[in-house]
Design a protein around this motif. Structure first.
Motif, mmCIF file in Angstrom:
data_model
loop_
_atom_site.group_PDB
_atom_site.id
_atom_site.type_symbol
_atom_site.label_atom_id
_atom_site.label_comp_id
_atom_site.label_asym_id
_atom_site.label_seq_id
_atom_site.Cartn_x
_atom_site.Cartn_y
_atom_site.Cartn_z
ATOM 1 N N VAL A 21 0.857 -1.182 0.000
ATOM 2 C CA VAL A 21 0.000 0.000 0.000
ATOM 3 C C VAL A 21 0.899 1.240 0.000
ATOM 4 C CG1 VAL A 21 -1.806 1.305 1.190
ATOM 5 C CG2 VAL A 21 -1.834 -1.204 1.230
ATOM 6 N N VAL A 22 0.673 2.111 -0.984
ATOM 7 C CA VAL A 22 1.466 3.323 -1.164
ATOM 8 C C VAL A 22 0.588 4.537 -0.873
ATOM 9 C CG1 VAL A 22 2.739 4.729 -2.829
ATOM 10 C CG2 VAL A 22 2.915 2.230 -2.901
ATOM 11 N N GLY A 23 1.099 5.462 -0.080
ATOM 12 C CA GLY A 23 0.405 6.728 0.144
ATOM 13 C C GLY A 23 0.797 7.724 -0.928
ATOM 14 N N CYS A 24 -0.107 8.644 -1.263
ATOM 15 C CA CYS A 24 0.206 9.651 -2.274
ATOM 16 C C CYS A 24 -0.474 10.969 -1.923
ATOM 17 C CB CYS A 24 -0.243 9.183 -3.659
ATOM 18 S SG CYS A 24 0.447 10.185 -5.001
ATOM 19 N N PHE A 25 0.282 12.049 -1.976
ATOM 20 C CA PHE A 25 -0.278 13.374 -1.723
ATOM 21 C C PHE A 25 -1.389 13.644 -2.732
ATOM 22 C CE2 PHE A 25 -0.059 18.100 -2.003
ATOM 23 C CZ PHE A 25 -0.402 18.373 -0.678
ATOM 24 N N GLN A 26 -2.497 14.184 -2.230
ATOM 25 C CA GLN A 26 -3.732 14.198 -3.015
ATOM 26 C C GLN A 26 -3.616 14.917 -4.354
ATOM 27 O OE1 GLN A 26 -7.276 14.439 -0.663
ATOM 28 N NE2 GLN A 26 -8.323 15.685 -2.187
ATOM 29 N N VAL A 66 -3.424 4.919 -1.031
ATOM 30 C CA VAL A 66 -4.307 5.795 -0.259
ATOM 31 C C VAL A 66 -3.845 7.220 -0.519
ATOM 32 C CG1 VAL A 66 -4.895 4.150 1.553
ATOM 33 C CG2 VAL A 66 -2.822 5.517 1.778
ATOM 34 N N GLU A 67 -4.762 8.182 -0.400
ATOM 35 C CA GLU A 67 -4.445 9.586 -0.641
ATOM 36 C C GLU A 67 -4.667 10.403 0.626
ATOM 37 O OE1 GLU A 67 -5.735 10.772 -5.009
ATOM 38 O OE2 GLU A 67 -7.326 9.620 -4.021
ATOM 39 N N GLU A 97 -1.836 13.854 7.079
ATOM 40 C CA GLU A 97 -2.538 12.563 7.055
ATOM 41 C C GLU A 97 -1.613 11.442 6.597
ATOM 42 O OE1 GLU A 97 -7.023 14.262 6.051
ATOM 43 O OE2 GLU A 97 -5.632 13.763 4.431
ATOM 44 N N LEU A 98 -0.813 11.695 5.567
ATOM 45 C CA LEU A 98 0.062 10.646 5.038
ATOM 46 C C LEU A 98 1.146 10.256 6.033
ATOM 47 C CD1 LEU A 98 0.431 11.769 1.327
ATOM 48 C CD2 LEU A 98 -0.774 9.743 2.166
ATOM 49 N N GLN A 99 1.688 11.232 6.750
ATOM 50 C CA GLN A 99 2.700 10.894 7.748
ATOM 51 C C GLN A 99 2.094 10.057 8.872
ATOM 52 O OE1 GLN A 99 5.954 13.998 8.475
ATOM 53 N NE2 GLN A 99 4.334 15.242 7.548
ATOM 54 N N VAL A 159 4.985 3.062 2.240
ATOM 55 C CA VAL A 159 5.758 4.185 1.718
ATOM 56 C C VAL A 159 4.768 5.217 1.185
ATOM 57 C CG1 VAL A 159 7.845 2.882 1.148
ATOM 58 C CG2 VAL A 159 5.984 3.039 -0.527
ATOM 59 N N ALA A 160 5.246 6.444 0.973
ATOM 60 C CA ALA A 160 4.348 7.487 0.472
ATOM 61 C C ALA A 160 5.107 8.440 -0.433
ATOM 62 C CB ALA A 160 3.713 8.258 1.629
ATOM 63 N N LEU A 161 4.423 8.896 -1.468
ATOM 64 C CA LEU A 161 4.948 9.914 -2.382
ATOM 65 C C LEU A 161 4.338 11.251 -1.992
ATOM 66 C CD1 LEU A 161 4.644 7.770 -5.602
ATOM 67 C CD2 LEU A 161 6.773 8.907 -4.909
ATOM 68 N N LEU A 162 5.190 12.199 -1.636
ATOM 69 C CA LEU A 162 4.692 13.495 -1.172
ATOM 70 C C LEU A 162 5.769 14.562 -1.352
ATOM 71 C CD1 LEU A 162 6.360 12.980 1.562
ATOM 72 C CD2 LEU A 162 4.182 12.367 2.562
ATOM 73 N N TYR A 163 5.402 15.806 -1.066
ATOM 74 C CA TYR A 163 6.369 16.895 -1.159
ATOM 75 C C TYR A 163 7.294 16.885 0.053
ATOM 76 C CZ TYR A 163 3.578 18.929 -4.936
ATOM 77 O OH TYR A 163 2.914 19.136 -6.121
ATOM 78 N N ASP A 164 8.530 17.297 -0.163
ATOM 79 C CA ASP A 164 9.500 17.379 0.926
ATOM 80 C C ASP A 164 9.288 18.688 1.683
ATOM 81 O OD1 ASP A 164 11.557 16.895 2.639
ATOM 82 O OD2 ASP A 164 13.164 17.118 1.171
ATOM 83 N N MET A 165 8.164 18.764 2.375
ATOM 84 C CA MET A 165 7.802 19.957 3.146
ATOM 85 C C MET A 165 7.296 19.523 4.519
ATOM 86 S SD MET A 165 5.542 22.166 0.430
ATOM 87 C CE MET A 165 6.034 22.406 -1.268
#
Length: 303
Positions: A99-104, A130-131, A136-138, A148-154
């Motif tokens: 399951v991979v998380g992804c910034f919406q 999941v989005e 939320e993703l963290q 794991v999750a794909l998101l911005y480095d912020m």
């Protein structure tokens, strides 16, 4: 004793947390409700803490100790699954669920292609996603809802590890009739006297406000929306400009009205899109294969 903890107890605890009731957990695992209740109770006794609050006719909720344990429990169960699946299969095809998380706002630009291409490369891996927002993703990473999750480095937590997948920069979005649309690039300072349509899905508004502040601009926000396409539709209607990072291949709004994009003339530090995972839970072989796949497919960003 902690040495006596079993994977069965952990699986019962995780299933109860997911289902919200002992009955639901029993149905999911095809065991009796009493087995679930006894397994969770034994786990609590061995750890010396209460993990769930049992509320008659209202299900159960995790205590603070339960919330702290749930991520580690999911991680241990994933590793156990990988060990079972990999026994005698080293060097052969990967299998199992990932399951991979992804910034919406990133998801529509990259996840469909990743789902297709990763399945073609690893057909025995069940890839799902999941989005959510960065917060939320963290939380999903730390409690094991995604590996794991794909998101911005912020604003990422120090307990989250990351590696850069690709870099991206903001652009100015305008209606063709906007006074600045005739320019080939636009300085941030020139946006000061124009209304802005702000994407405020966190942390977008904070990020763009700081970006503009660096050029001495306080944005004149006319409308805010958490919806990426609402922002584009309002811009196409001539309600104002917007700053966005993701850029669709089509240059029309949902209503079919035209849009134009212009690069920012100022030097802007690129924003990294990263693959992140909890520091306490090293990626499984499936997750590592997905990371390598992201680097290959997204090396130049979304296509």
């Amino acid at each position: 004793m902690i040495e006596d903890l079993s994977l069965r107890q952990l699986s019962y605890f995780v299933a109860a947390a997911d289902a919200g009731t002992m009955t639901g957990a029993a149905a999911a695992l095809h065991v009796s409700q009493s087995a679930i209740s006894l397994g969770v109770a034994d786990l609590e006794r061995q750890l010396g803490v209460q993990l769930v609050l049992r509320r008659r006719a209202r299900g159960l909720t995790l205590t603070a100790a339960g919330r702290e344990l749930i991520g580690s429990a999911r991680g241990l169960l994933r590793l156990a699954e990988e060990l079972r699946a990999g026994a005698g299969e080293l060097g052969t095809a990967l299998r199992g669920r990932l399951v991979v998380g992804c910034f919406q706002t990133i998801g529509p630009f990259i996840m469909p292609a990743l789902l297709d291409s990763f399945h073609a490369a690893h057909p025995l891996v069940e890839l799902d996603f999941v989005e959510g927002s960065l917060v939320e993703l963290q939380a999903m990473l730390l409690d094991g809802q995604c590996e794991v999750a794909l998101l911005y480095d912020m604003d990422l937590s120090p307990v989250v590890q990351r590696e850069t997948v690709y870099l991206t920069s903001p652009h100015v979005l305008l209606a063709p009739t906007h006074p600045l649309a005739a320019r080939t690039s636009i300085a941030l300072a020139d946006l000061a006297e124009h209304d802005m349509i702000m994407l405020n899905f966190p942390p977008s508004e904070h990020h763009f406000t700081l970006l503009l502040a660096g050029a001495g601009v306080v944005p004149r926000v006319r409308h805010r929306s958490v919806n990426f396409e609402m922002v584009r539709s309002l811009v196409a209607r001539g309600q104002g400009f917007s700053l966005l990072i993701q850029q669709p291949m089509v240059d029309v709004s949902y209503e079919g009205r035209p849009l134009v994009t212009r690069p920012v003339a100022d030097h802007v530090t690129p924003t990294a899109v990263v693959l992140a995972w909890p520091s306490a839970a090293p990626p499984t072989r499936r997750a590592r294969a997905f990371a390598d796949h992201c680097h290959r497919v997204l090396n130049a960003g979304p296509t």
